[in-house]
Design a protein around this motif. Structure first.
Motif, PDB file in Angstrom:
ATOM      1  N   ILE A  80       0.843  -1.200   0.000  1.00 58.66           N
ATOM      2  CA  ILE A  80       0.000   0.000   0.000  1.00 58.66           C
ATOM      3  C   ILE A  80       0.876   1.247   0.000  1.00 58.66           C
ATOM      4  O   ILE A  80       0.677   2.176  -0.787  1.00 58.66           O
ATOM      5  CB  ILE A  80      -0.945  -0.008   1.213  1.00 58.66           C
ATOM      6  N   LEU A  81       1.887   1.258   0.875  1.00 54.63           N
ATOM      7  CA  LEU A  81       2.814   2.386   0.918  1.00 54.63           C
ATOM      8  C   LEU A  81       3.617   2.468  -0.377  1.00 54.63           C
ATOM      9  O   LEU A  81       3.827   3.555  -0.930  1.00 54.63           O
ATOM     10  CB  LEU A  81       3.753   2.246   2.120  1.00 54.63           C
ATOM     11  N   GLY A  82       4.071   1.318  -0.878  1.00 49.09           N
ATOM     12  CA  GLY A  82       4.854   1.299  -2.114  1.00 49.09           C
ATOM     13  C   GLY A  82       4.081   1.859  -3.291  1.00 49.09           C
ATOM     14  O   GLY A  82       4.611   2.662  -4.076  1.00 49.09           O
ATOM     15  N   ALA A  83       2.814   1.465  -3.423  1.00 49.60           N
ATOM     16  CA  ALA A  83       1.996   1.976  -4.520  1.00 49.60           C
ATOM     17  C   ALA A  83       1.710   3.462  -4.363  1.00 49.60           C
ATOM     18  O   ALA A  83       1.613   4.193  -5.359  1.00 49.60           O
ATOM     19  CB  ALA A  83       0.684   1.189  -4.591  1.00 49.60           C
ATOM     20  N   LEU A  84       1.582   3.931  -3.112  1.00 48.46           N
ATOM     21  CA  LEU A  84       1.321   5.351  -2.867  1.00 48.46           C
ATOM     22  C   LEU A  84       2.478   6.239  -3.300  1.00 48.46           C
ATOM     23  O   LEU A  84       2.278   7.293  -3.892  1.00 48.46           O
ATOM     24  CB  LEU A  84       1.031   5.580  -1.375  1.00 48.46           C
ATOM     25  N   ILE A  85       3.696   5.810  -3.008  1.00 51.12           N
ATOM     26  CA  ILE A  85       4.862   6.642  -3.339  1.00 51.12           C
ATOM     27  C   ILE A  85       5.352   6.405  -4.760  1.00 51.12           C
ATOM     28  O   ILE A  85       6.174   7.179  -5.268  1.00 51.12           O
ATOM     29  CB  ILE A  85       6.028   6.389  -2.353  1.00 51.12           C
ATOM     30  N   ILE A 136       7.755  -4.335  -3.722  1.00 52.41           N
ATOM     31  CA  ILE A 136       6.840  -5.095  -4.580  1.00 52.41           C
ATOM     32  C   ILE A 136       5.654  -4.241  -5.017  1.00 52.41           C
ATOM     33  O   ILE A 136       5.217  -4.304  -6.169  1.00 52.41           O
ATOM     34  CB  ILE A 136       6.362  -6.364  -3.839  1.00 52.41           C
ATOM     35  N   GLY A 137       5.137  -3.420  -4.109  1.00 53.72           N
ATOM     36  CA  GLY A 137       4.013  -2.556  -4.450  1.00 53.72           C
ATOM     37  C   GLY A 137       4.336  -1.578  -5.557  1.00 53.72           C
ATOM     38  O   GLY A 137       3.481  -1.247  -6.390  1.00 53.72           O
ATOM     39  N   GLN A 138       5.573  -1.106  -5.597  1.00 53.75           N
ATOM     40  CA  GLN A 138       5.973  -0.162  -6.637  1.00 53.75           C
ATOM     41  C   GLN A 138       5.999  -0.798  -8.023  1.00 53.75           C
ATOM     42  O   GLN A 138       5.762  -0.123  -9.031  1.00 53.75           O
ATOM     43  CB  GLN A 138       7.345   0.421  -6.316  1.00 53.75           C
ATOM     44  N   THR A 139       6.282  -2.106  -8.095  1.00 55.73           N
ATOM     45  CA  THR A 139       6.360  -2.760  -9.404  1.00 55.73           C
ATOM     46  C   THR A 139       5.040  -2.664 -10.155  1.00 55.73           C
ATOM     47  O   THR A 139       5.023  -2.570 -11.388  1.00 55.73           O
ATOM     48  CB  THR A 139       6.739  -4.246  -9.262  1.00 55.73           C
ATOM     49  N   THR A 140       3.918  -2.664  -9.426  1.00 52.72           N
ATOM     50  CA  THR A 140       2.615  -2.674 -10.078  1.00 52.72           C
ATOM     51  C   THR A 140       2.258  -1.329 -10.703  1.00 52.72           C
ATOM     52  O   THR A 140       1.291  -1.241 -11.471  1.00 52.72           O
ATOM     53  CB  THR A 140       1.516  -3.058  -9.076  1.00 52.72           C
ATOM     54  N   VAL A 141       3.015  -0.291 -10.374  1.00 57.61           N
ATOM     55  CA  VAL A 141       2.832   1.025 -10.986  1.00 57.61           C
ATOM     56  C   VAL A 141       3.906   1.274 -12.038  1.00 57.61           C
ATOM     57  O   VAL A 141       3.611   1.668 -13.173  1.00 57.61           O
ATOM     58  CB  VAL A 141       2.869   2.142  -9.927  1.00 57.61           C
ATOM     59  N   VAL A 142       5.144   1.032 -11.685  1.00 58.97           N
ATOM     60  CA  VAL A 142       6.274   1.338 -12.567  1.00 58.97           C
ATOM     61  C   VAL A 142       6.204   0.518 -13.849  1.00 58.97           C
ATOM     62  O   VAL A 142       6.304   1.062 -14.962  1.00 58.97           O
ATOM     63  CB  VAL A 142       7.614   1.079 -11.842  1.00 58.97           C
ATOM     64  N   ALA A 143       6.040  -0.802 -13.727  1.00 55.54           N
ATOM     65  CA  ALA A 143       6.107  -1.666 -14.906  1.00 55.54           C
ATOM     66  C   ALA A 143       4.953  -1.442 -15.882  1.00 55.54           C
ATOM     67  O   ALA A 143       5.199  -1.210 -17.074  1.00 55.54           O
ATOM     68  CB  ALA A 143       6.185  -3.128 -14.465  1.00 55.54           C
ATOM     69  N   PRO A 144       3.672  -1.495 -15.463  1.00 59.07           N
ATOM     70  CA  PRO A 144       2.600  -1.262 -16.430  1.00 59.07           C
ATOM     71  C   PRO A 144       2.668   0.117 -17.082  1.00 59.07           C
ATOM     72  O   PRO A 144       2.324   0.268 -18.263  1.00 59.07           O
ATOM     73  CB  PRO A 144       1.327  -1.413 -15.589  1.00 59.07           C
ATOM     74  N   THR A 145       3.108   1.137 -16.322  1.00 55.56           N
ATOM     75  CA  THR A 145       3.242   2.476 -16.890  1.00 55.56           C
ATOM     76  C   THR A 145       4.252   2.480 -18.019  1.00 55.56           C
ATOM     77  O   THR A 145       3.993   2.982 -19.122  1.00 55.56           O
ATOM     78  CB  THR A 145       3.662   3.479 -15.804  1.00 55.56           C
ATOM     79  N   HIS A 441      -5.792  -1.449  -4.846  1.00 52.58           N
ATOM     80  CA  HIS A 441      -5.603  -2.889  -5.089  1.00 52.58           C
ATOM     81  C   HIS A 441      -5.048  -3.574  -3.844  1.00 52.58           C
ATOM     82  O   HIS A 441      -5.579  -4.595  -3.382  1.00 52.58           O
ATOM     83  CB  HIS A 441      -4.642  -3.069  -6.266  1.00 52.58           C
ATOM     84  N   PHE A 442      -3.980  -3.013  -3.284  1.00 55.68           N
ATOM     85  CA  PHE A 442      -3.333  -3.654  -2.143  1.00 55.68           C
ATOM     86  C   PHE A 442      -4.135  -3.482  -0.855  1.00 55.68           C
ATOM     87  O   PHE A 442      -4.061  -4.329   0.038  1.00 55.68           O
ATOM     88  CB  PHE A 442      -1.907  -3.133  -1.977  1.00 55.68           C
ATOM     89  N   VAL A 443      -4.893  -2.394  -0.751  1.00 52.08           N
ATOM     90  CA  VAL A 443      -5.792  -2.254   0.399  1.00 52.08           C
ATOM     91  C   VAL A 443      -6.802  -3.401   0.411  1.00 52.08           C
ATOM     92  O   VAL A 443      -7.039  -4.040   1.444  1.00 52.08           O
ATOM     93  CB  VAL A 443      -6.525  -0.894   0.357  1.00 52.08           C
ATOM     94  N   ASN A 444      -7.360  -3.685  -0.751  1.00 53.50           N
ATOM     95  CA  ASN A 444      -8.338  -4.768  -0.845  1.00 53.50           C
ATOM     96  C   ASN A 444      -7.694  -6.141  -0.742  1.00 53.50           C
ATOM     97  O   ASN A 444      -8.274  -7.057  -0.155  1.00 53.50           O
ATOM     98  CB  ASN A 444      -9.118  -4.647  -2.154  1.00 53.50           C
ATOM     99  N   GLN A 445      -6.488  -6.286  -1.313  1.00 49.31           N
ATOM    100  CA  GLN A 445      -5.812  -7.572  -1.187  1.00 49.31           C
ATOM    101  C   GLN A 445      -5.416  -7.826   0.265  1.00 49.31           C
ATOM    102  O   GLN A 445      -5.496  -8.968   0.750  1.00 49.31           O
ATOM    103  CB  GLN A 445      -4.574  -7.635  -2.083  1.00 49.31           C
ATOM    104  N   TYR A 446      -5.013  -6.766   0.965  1.00 47.64           N
ATOM    105  CA  TYR A 446      -4.741  -6.908   2.396  1.00 47.64           C
ATOM    106  C   TYR A 446      -6.002  -7.334   3.130  1.00 47.64           C
ATOM    107  O   TYR A 446      -5.979  -8.223   3.988  1.00 47.64           O
ATOM    108  CB  TYR A 446      -4.231  -5.582   2.978  1.00 47.64           C
ATOM    109  N   GLY A 447      -7.123  -6.712   2.753  1.00 44.66           N
ATOM    110  CA  GLY A 447      -8.384  -7.059   3.398  1.00 44.66           C
ATOM    111  C   GLY A 447      -8.755  -8.519   3.186  1.00 44.66           C
ATOM    112  O   GLY A 447      -9.161  -9.210   4.130  1.00 44.66           O
ATOM    113  N   THR A 448      -8.592  -9.005   1.961  1.00 50.33           N
ATOM    114  CA  THR A 448      -8.946 -10.403   1.682  1.00 50.33           C
ATOM    115  C   THR A 448      -7.987 -11.374   2.363  1.00 50.33           C
ATOM    116  O   THR A 448      -8.416 -12.357   2.980  1.00 50.33           O
ATOM    117  CB  THR A 448      -8.972 -10.677   0.171  1.00 50.33           C
ATOM    118  N   SER A 449      -6.680 -11.108   2.254  1.00 56.95           N
ATOM    119  CA  SER A 449      -5.705 -12.039   2.845  1.00 56.95           C
ATOM    120  C   SER A 449      -5.794 -12.044   4.368  1.00 56.95           C
ATOM    121  O   SER A 449      -5.562 -13.073   5.014  1.00 56.95           O
ATOM    122  CB  SER A 449      -4.283 -11.678   2.401  1.00 56.95           C
TER     123      SER A 449
END
Length: 547
Positions: A80-85, A136-145, A441-449
């Motif tokens: 969550i933090l990784g995707a935010l920054i 890991i959270g940053q990869t989901t923003v950096v790579a698709p972009t 995405h990660f907020v919800n994945q955290y919620g499910t896991s």
């Protein structure tokens, strides 16, 4: 449309430099996949269970479930933090340097997590997994972009889905590594779970090293004012001279879109893009697509099956830790093959919306079967259960449905949740929009896991699967009404769809904008330039025929 788009793409565009960049950034999907594949199987290894007391008799069932969920969900907290920054770092230092720093963070976290083996310090497990999650959270923003920005529009779906395909490369390798270590390494040796987790180290070092030979995104270079370097990089990526219409008009189109967005932004501070995202009607629709796609995907249940796969197979009657891990490994192989099929054939060929709808429908059928099975046969997971012939057939069907749901997930939500968010936003907002989407995405994945182990206790396993089925059905309806088809359009041409009234974007957006200059879309030209280009082509054909 797809065939015409592909024919309009010069052959030189599909060259080794483009594929190299796609490979490097696509490989980053393995970061998420490795964690999802390894943590659930790691937590089922006897050595890990004993070291951290996952089945300690003094703990109640609820306390055991809470301990397991804390360990598995800690990466999602960090992500969550990784995707935010990620949006700030990606736009500030570029796609390449953002990749290198996230690999360092990722490595640091895995090192701390693995160092907990001698002492059994649960705090080191939490800290290491949280820090690894930031990377890991940053990869989901950096790579698709990056993938969306460098890909020619004819194969943009394929290129971005290389990331989602790599997710299941990581899942598959993690599953098989844990299965192999359970066979060849003693249950009393902590290497049983440390060795498989070394896959994180191999991939992080490989990606960081390969990134030094990749080219920076021309769209980012133009955004920060490095126009000459952007032109040189685009020449290399397209293997065409700067004077070629394909290259020249792609640069013009990027500049035009960026200037238009700069002219409409609210202010020049970092809050400008944020305010633009939430106050402009077209951008609010984009944001709705991002948030709803993540919400519906994560609560459809497929992600929890990936993380807790051994537990799901045990629920369906697979007994014994080796057998559970083997079934899980095969599940990873099915998901990987499905993701590759989707990447190379379906997403660009049949379109995003149709591919997603088919995937969700397959997932819905699978979830409903498992729900009904678990409600009817409540004793299937008991060690001393005696099954009739018909019950045994039903068990095989339920196990098959786990694999079937994996195929539907790989074909549908897994691929589209990254692809849509990487291509619907204009250049100025792409990193920000992707960052918000992946944070959610990660907020919800955290919620499910975090919630799934306890949901199983409160709602029962059958009730949980019925809940997932309902969410999956809602997702299918939402896709039909709200998700637009974007295949075959340039990133800049997609803007026109979001200028339509909101109730037309999803159902008729592509149809109402498809005639907005087919030649213009093929070469990134404006309408007037498109007409001139068509006339020039006709004149050239006339000259050729007369000669």
């Amino acid at each position: 449309m797809y065939k015409q788009t592909f024919q309009d793409t010069p052959r030189e565009v599909l060259n080794w430099r483009l594929w190299y960049g796609i490979f490097v950034f696509g490989l980053m999907g393995a970061a998420r996949g490795l964690d999802e594949g390894l943590i659930g199987t790691t937590a089922s290894q006897a050595s890990f269970i004993k070291l951290f007391g996952l089945k300690k008799p003094s703990l109640s069932k609820a306390e055991q479930a809470d301990l397991l969920s804390n360990i598995t969900s800690m990466v999602q907290m960090g992500s969550i933090l990784g995707a935010l920054i990620a949006f700030y770092l990606t736009d500030k230092i570029g796609r390449l340097w953002a990749t290198r720093q996230l690999c360092v963070v990722w490595l640091t976290g895995i090192a701390i997590f693995s160092a907990s083996a001698p002492s059994g310090n649960i705090g080191m497990v939490y800290a290491g997994r949280f820090i690894a999650g930031i990377g890991i959270g940053q990869t989901t923003v950096v790579a698709p972009t990056y993938l969306a920005e460098v890909a020619p529009r004819a194969i943009r779906g394929l290129c971005v889905c290389m990331f989602s395909g790599s997710v299941y490369l990581g899942v598959m390798l993690g599953y098989f590594a844990s299965w192999g270590s359970s066979i060849h390494i003693s249950n009393t040796d902590q290497a049983q779970w440390v060795v498989p987790n070394c896959l994180h180290v191999y991939f992080a070092v490989l990606i960081a090293t390969l990134s030094f030979f990749a080219l920076e995104s021309p769209r980012w270079l133009i955004r920060v004012g490095h126009h000459e370097q952007a032109a040189r990089n685009l020449e290399k990526l397209r293997k065409l001279p700067a004077e070629h219409p394909y290259v020249r008009t792609e640069i013009i189109d990027i500049n035009d879109q960026l200037e238009r967005k700069r002219g409409t932004t609210m202010d020049t501070t970092w809050l400008g893009p944020v305010r633009e995202l939430v106050t402009v009607r077209a951008n609010r629709y984009r944001l709705m697509l991002s948030l709803m796609s993540q919400l519906l995907a994560q609560w459809s249940g497929a992600s929890s099956i990936t993380i807790y796969a051994p537990k799901y197979f045990a629920m369906m009657g697979v007994s014994g830790s080796h057998e559970e891990l083997l079934a899980t490994a095969i599940f990873g192989l099915v998901k990987f093959c499905s993701a590759i099929l989707c990447t190379f054939i379906l997403v660009d060929f049949i379109g995003r919306k149709r591919s997603l709808s088919i995937g969700i429908a397959l997932q819905l059928v699978s979830m409903l079967y498992m729900a009904i099975f678990l409600v009817v046969d409540k004793s299937v997971s008991a060690d001393d259960a005696v099954q009739s012939a018909s019950q045994k057939h039903a068990v095989k069907g339920a196990i098959g449905m786990i694999y079937f749901s994996g195929f539907g997930w790989a074909l549908g939500w897994n691929s589209i949740q990254y692809l849509i968010n990487s291509e619907i936003y204009p250049l100025r907002l792409r990193a920000l929009g992707g960052s918000i989407a992946m944070t959610f995405h990660f907020v919800n994945q955290y919620g499910t896991s975090k919630a799934v182990p306890e949901i199983f206790l409160d709602m029962t396993t059958g009730g949980t699967m019925f809940f997932f089925s309902c969410v999956t059905l809602i997702g299918l309806i939402w896709v039909y009404f709200f998700l637009p088809e974007t295949s075959g359009k340039s990133l800049e041409a997609i803007d026109a769809m979001f200028e339509l009234p909101w109730y037309l974007v999803g159902r008729k957006g592509r149809k109402l904008t498809r005639d907005a200059g087919s030649t213009a879309e093929a070469y990134g030209l404006g309408m007037e330039d498109a007409k001139e280009a068509e006339k020039a082509e006709q004149r050239e054909k006339g000259v050729g025929e007369s000669s």
